[in-house]
Design an enzyme around this catalytic site. Structure first.
Site, PDB file in Angstrom:
ATOM      1  CG  HIS A   1       7.849  -3.980   5.983  1.00 21.76           C
ATOM      2  ND1 HIS A   1       7.333  -4.955   6.827  1.00 21.76           N
ATOM      3  CD2 HIS A   1       7.275  -2.817   6.376  1.00 21.76           C
ATOM      4  CE1 HIS A   1       6.510  -4.404   7.683  1.00 21.76           C
ATOM      5  NE2 HIS A   1       6.444  -3.100   7.441  1.00 21.76           N
TER       6      HIS A   1
ATOM      7  CD  GLU B 101       4.152   3.016   9.096  1.00 23.67           C
ATOM      8  OE1 GLU B 101       3.745   4.127   8.680  1.00 23.67           O
ATOM      9  OE2 GLU B 101       3.676   1.936   8.716  1.00 23.67           O
TER      10      GLU B 101
END
Length: 193
Positions: free
Chosen positions: A22, A92
């Site tokens: 990202h 994550e």
């Protein structure tokens, strides 16, 4: 508590895919551990995602993201004409009580952070999700997190340690005869596909 190396006997399906972390968040900019906290992109992170818009010219078999906003927003900005599919298995790692703490207090990857997700559990869920994607898609694009990239690296090299992957920088991950090759992609890559 410490997870032991080496890694699970399962392996990553030997098919190519592209991985992109990202765009930058304010936490990244200030060396704060985001983990599973759902934070937004910074202005720079949005610009990084837009700079990867050349990826939108490729016809991806699937654009998969984590369920966290920073990954989904990066994919939306970079690939506005592609449908996005979110998978919680690409989120994550949850760093427990270390969430939103300075990066300097991060425990080694093989150790379970206080109240956090064990490395082995994190690796198993990422591997399961990637293998599900690779079973049904040719050359998918995965937009996720540096921790997910560390799982990929560990499955390929035996260690999660090494430099952090840059924000919004696509990497081609492909099997080769003696292992895997990871190649940073630039816009001219599309001319070779």
């Amino acid at each position: 508590m410490s997870d032991s190396f080496p890694f699970p006997s399962q392996s990553l399906t030997r098919k190519p895919f592209v991985f992109m972390r990202h765009g930058e968040t304010e936490m990244n900019a200030h060396n704060i551990l985001c983990g599973a906290s759902d934070v937004a992109l910074s202005k720079l992170g949005e610009q990084q995602a837009l700079s990867a818009r050349w990826l939108d010219r490729h016809c991806w078999s699937c654009v998969a993201t984590s369920g966290l906003y920073r990954a989904r927003h990066t994919a939306h900005l970079a690939l506005p004409r592609h449908p996005l599919y979110s998978f919680e298995g690409l989120n994550e790692r949850h760093w427990g009580s270390l969430e939103l703490a300075p990066l300097s207090v991060q425990t080694p990857y093989e150790e379970t952070p206080p109240d956090g997700e064990p490395w082995s559990a994190f690796q198993a869920r990422v591997l399961k999700t990637l293998n599900r994607l690779l079973a049904v898609h040719e050359l998918p694009l995965v937009v996720a997190h540096s921790g997910v990239y560390r799982v990929i690296r560990a499955l390929q090299t035996g260690t999660p340690y090494g430099p952090r992957i840059d924000n919004a920088q696509p990497v081609l991950i492909e099997p080769v005869e003696n292992g895997w090759r990871m190649t940073t992609l630039e816009e001219n890559w599309l001319e070779q596909v």
